[in-house]
Design a protein around this motif. Structure first.
Motif, short mmCIF file in Angstrom:
data_model
loop_
_atom_site.label_atom_id
_atom_site.label_comp_id
_atom_site.label_asym_id
_atom_site.label_seq_id
_atom_site.Cartn_x
_atom_site.Cartn_y
_atom_site.Cartn_z
N CYS A 165 41.72 -29.04 12.80
CA CYS A 165 42.42 -30.00 11.94
C CYS A 165 43.64 -30.62 12.64
O CYS A 165 43.89 -31.82 12.52
N PHE A 166 44.39 -29.83 13.37
CA PHE A 166 45.57 -30.36 14.05
C PHE A 166 45.16 -31.26 15.20
O PHE A 166 45.58 -32.42 15.30
N TRP A 167 44.33 -30.77 16.11
CA TRP A 167 44.02 -31.47 17.36
C TRP A 167 43.22 -32.74 17.16
O TRP A 167 43.26 -33.64 17.99
N HIS A 168 42.47 -32.83 16.07
CA HIS A 168 41.62 -33.99 15.86
C HIS A 168 42.06 -34.83 14.66
O HIS A 168 41.36 -35.77 14.28
N GLY A 169 43.20 -34.51 14.07
CA GLY A 169 43.78 -35.34 13.01
C GLY A 169 43.00 -35.35 11.72
O GLY A 169 42.69 -36.42 11.18
N CYS A 170 42.71 -34.18 11.20
CA CYS A 170 41.99 -34.07 9.93
C CYS A 170 42.72 -34.86 8.84
O CYS A 170 43.94 -34.71 8.67
N ALA A 202 45.82 -32.32 8.58
CA ALA A 202 46.59 -32.56 9.80
C ALA A 202 48.08 -32.53 9.47
O ALA A 202 48.52 -32.98 8.41
N THR A 203 48.84 -31.96 10.38
CA THR A 203 50.29 -31.94 10.23
C THR A 203 50.91 -32.74 11.37
O THR A 203 50.31 -32.85 12.44
N TRP A 224 34.75 -29.92 10.43
CA TRP A 224 36.19 -29.60 10.45
C TRP A 224 36.36 -28.08 10.36
O TRP A 224 35.58 -27.40 9.68
N ILE A 248 47.06 -37.09 19.62
CA ILE A 248 46.02 -36.90 18.60
C ILE A 248 45.18 -38.17 18.45
O ILE A 248 43.96 -38.10 18.33
N GLN A 295 41.12 -38.56 19.02
CA GLN A 295 40.21 -39.18 18.07
C GLN A 295 39.39 -40.29 18.75
O GLN A 295 38.19 -40.41 18.51
#
Length: 153
Positions: A86-91, A95-96, A134, A109, A113
């Motif tokens: 979620c973080f690395w791929h911008g969920c 995502a934070t 995800w 990020i 993507q």
């Protein structure tokens, strides 16, 4: 399409410089300990797929000349599964946005993507099906989604 066309060296300006230093030694150690394969979500998904009777390759390059490795690859069925963090791929749900070096991370990020989209289109143009899961998805639901796609073939 060759490697240079798929992965042009057009980094965002903020990524041309070296990665910013972490805030402290604890953060540095945590960032260095990030594993590339066999993450908990991957292991859970693989376990569910195995329980459903599927066999597959792990951390496998479906096309040798492309710079990407699928987390789970069904070679005979030409299906590649990527389990995205979620973080690395911008969920869009989880995502934070880091506060430290926010601009650098935002570009990083975004570049991840864009690379994911290029990889998907390159694999699809060569006859592969690509599924992205995800890390927050329940493993059994993702496994059933994959199984339904495999059942269609």
């Amino acid at each position: 399409m060759n490697f240079a066309q798929l992965y042009p060296i057009t980094w965002p300006r903020c990524l041309e410089a070296k990665m910013p230093d972490p805030l402290n030694d604890l953060t540095r150690r945590r960032m260095r300990s990030q594993v590339r394969r066999d993450t908990r979500p991957e292991l859970a998904l693989r376990s569910e797929l195995h329980a459903l009777g599927f066999r597959f390759r792990v951390d496998y390059a479906p096309e040798v000349d492309l710079r990407s490795r699928g987390d789970i690859v069904f070679t005979r069925r030409r299906l590649v599964v990527f389990v995205d963090g979620c973080f690395w791929h911008g969920c869009p749900e989880h995502a934070t946005a880091p506060k430290n070096n926010a601009g650098w991370w935002r570009q990083k990020i975004r570049a991840n993507q864009e690379r994911d989209r290029r990889t998907d289109s390159a694999l699809e143009s060569r006859g592969w099906q690509v599924i992205r899961v995800w890390e927050h998805e329940r493993a059994i639901e993702a496994a059933r989604r994959i199984a339904s796609i495999l059942a269609r073939d």
